[in-house]
Scaffold this active site. Structure first.
Site, mmCIF file in Angstrom:
data_model
loop_
_atom_site.group_PDB
_atom_site.id
_atom_site.type_symbol
_atom_site.label_atom_id
_atom_site.label_comp_id
_atom_site.label_asym_id
_atom_site.label_seq_id
_atom_site.Cartn_x
_atom_site.Cartn_y
_atom_site.Cartn_z
ATOM 1 N N ASN A 267 0.851 -1.200 0.000
ATOM 2 C CA ASN A 267 0.000 0.000 0.000
ATOM 3 C C ASN A 267 0.885 1.249 0.000
ATOM 4 O O ASN A 267 2.105 1.141 -0.050
ATOM 5 C CB ASN A 267 -0.936 -0.024 1.207
ATOM 6 N N ASP B 271 -4.134 -6.235 4.779
ATOM 7 C CA ASP B 271 -5.186 -7.053 5.403
ATOM 8 C C ASP B 271 -5.267 -8.441 4.775
ATOM 9 O O ASP B 271 -5.775 -9.374 5.383
ATOM 10 C CB ASP B 271 -6.534 -6.341 5.277
ATOM 11 N N PHE C 67 -4.324 2.925 14.958
ATOM 12 C CA PHE C 67 -4.715 3.941 13.983
ATOM 13 C C PHE C 67 -5.935 3.411 13.244
ATOM 14 O O PHE C 67 -6.205 2.205 13.256
ATOM 15 C CB PHE C 67 -3.578 4.198 12.994
ATOM 16 N N LYS D 295 -11.005 -3.913 18.734
ATOM 17 C CA LYS D 295 -9.591 -4.306 18.886
ATOM 18 C C LYS D 295 -9.120 -4.177 20.324
ATOM 19 O O LYS D 295 -7.945 -4.409 20.614
ATOM 20 C CB LYS D 295 -8.721 -3.456 17.963
#
Ligand code: PMT
Length: 412
Positions: free
Chosen positions: A211, A280, A324, A342
């Site tokens: 990314n 991911d 984040f 999370k």
């Protein structure tokens, strides 16, 4: 941390009320000291109501019987000892002159001499008074002694003249406070584990999925934390950045390697900050030879990568976990969901489609969602300033969570 706000007698004294609120929002306890002149412009009650603390006005406060009491006579020493920073805003020409000369004829000037904490002054006065050689000499004397001066702004002044003399903007004053306190090593006892950059998920010997993360955000956090005294371990995906001074860097490539490095160093950390843009998904099979082009459409089978942050948060104990959230829509909703899902303590959310925010920019626009319910939306700032604000929020939250735990323990 405790800030003593000295308010002296100028029209801008009313602006100090807003400063109290902003400093409190930043997690500081604010104690206000007003000079006689300041009390001509604003009442102590205003500051008492805003700060939730008694406002100190006189060196010798009188008892109901009209007698000066010993407690008030030595209070300037107690205040000097407990304050982490003395901020004088607005500071009149008279106050600056007294500070420069060491004249101690009221509570504030006496406190100034007795305090060993850093001092910031934000002058406000008529333009001619500001430009006068006497004031400028006093400013230079104070500066040479290490006092931080937040220079007045230019503009239309209450006296009807135009020029330098308006109290500097609230944000400028707050920034000076933060920067001054940061030079103290407030993270000295922390070991901070930080992830940064992208991960690369190999498909074959020449191709991979990745990314647009440059690593700038995570590296900014690592550098800021090291400057504030923390021991910093930076687990970094492939980026073209220098390792910040004083930071230990562990270079990784894939999500699986990042997971391994985090697992190895997590137990020794007191705070973990996950700024990396971890892929991911990864190719379900790694081809050992370069895949050949045959002209036909190609379908790749991907499998999810481990969620490194969520795994780390499962065994967090007293460790503070910061994640984040890189979002393109419904930023607040998604960030709050990530905070809960999370099991993080703080989520730094950025809308990565906004100009100046997210991937590769030197700036970012973030909102900090804390476990104690506070949402702090920040304006566009350099990534280095965002990093400082994240660390400030971590320390504030640490204080809140510790107080909660202690009051829970004492209730049991
Ligand atoms: O590197 P820069 O160019 O400076 O850009 C900064 C940034 C946009 C990468 C940064 O500000 C940012 O948003 N980082 C998080 C990117 C991300 O993966 O966000 P997410 O919403 O998909 O993930 C949520 C959190 O889970 C993140 O803390 C992420 O590190 C973590 N995660 C995600 C997936 C995974 N498999 N493991 C994880 O630990």
């Amino acid at each position: 941390m405790r800030i003593t706000l000295g308010v002296t007698g100028g029209v801008a004294a009313y602006k100090a009320a807003e400063l109290v609120r902003l400093l409190q929002q930043d997690g500081f306890t604010v104690e206000v000291v007003m000079t006689r002149g300041a009390r001509e412009f604003v009442t102590p009650l205003t500051f008492a109501a805003l700060s939730g603390q008694k406002v100190i006005t006189d060196l010798f406060e009188k008892s109901a019987a009209g007698e000066a009491n010993l407690e008030s006579a030595i209070e300037h020493i107690a205040v000097a000892q407990r304050t982490d920073l003395l901020l004088v805003a607005p500071a009149t020409a008279d106050a600056l002159a007294k500070f420069a000369r060491g004249i101690a004829d009221d509570f504030l000037t006496t406190l100034y001499l007795a305090a060993t904490a850093p001092v910031i002054v934000a002058p406000a006065m008529n333009v001619n008074m500001w430009n006068h050689a006497a004031t400028q000499e006093n400013i230079e004397t104070l500066r040479a002694r290490g006092v931080k001066i937040v220079n007045p702004d230019e503009g239309y002044l209450a006296c009807g003249m135009t020029g330098a003399g308006r109290l500097a903007g609230q944000q400028e004053i707050i920034t000076a406070v933060r920067e001054t306190l940061r030079t103290q090593k407030d993270l000295e006892n922390e070991t901070i584990l930080i992830t940064a950059g992208p991960t690369c998920e190999d498909l074959d010997p020449v191709r991979y999925l990745t990314n647009r993360s440059s690593g700038k955000m995570g590296y900014a956090v690592a550098g800021a934390a090291a400057r504030r005294g923390a021991k910093v371990v930076l687990v970094s995906g492939p980026v073209h950045l220098e390792t910040p001074a004083g930071v230990e860097r562990i270079a990784v490539r894939s999500a699986e390697q990042m997971r391994g490095a985090v697992a190895e160093r997590l137990a020794r950390s007191t705070i973990a900050i996950f700024a990396a843009a971890v892929a991911d998904y990864r190719p379900a099979e790694l081809q050992t030879e370069k895949m050949k082009r045959n002209g036909a459409p190609l379908t790749l089978r991907l499998e999810p990568t481990p969620d490194i942050l969520a795994e780390a948060a499962q065994t967090k104990g007293d460790r503070l976990i910061v994640g984040f959230a890189a979002e393109t829509d419904h930023v607040a909703d998604n960030a709050r969901k990530k905070l809960a899902a999370k099991n993080a303590d703080l989520i730094v959310a950025n809308n990565v489609t906004a100009e100046g925010a997210g991937f590769d920019y030197d700036t970012n626009i973030v909102t900090l969602f804390s476990r104690d319910g506070r949402d702090l939306a920040l304006p566009k700032l350099t990534k280095s300033d965002v990093a400082q604000r994240i660390l400030d929020e971590v320390l504030r939250l640490r204080g809140v969570l510790r107080t909660k735990t202690e009051s829970h323990r004492s209730a049991v």
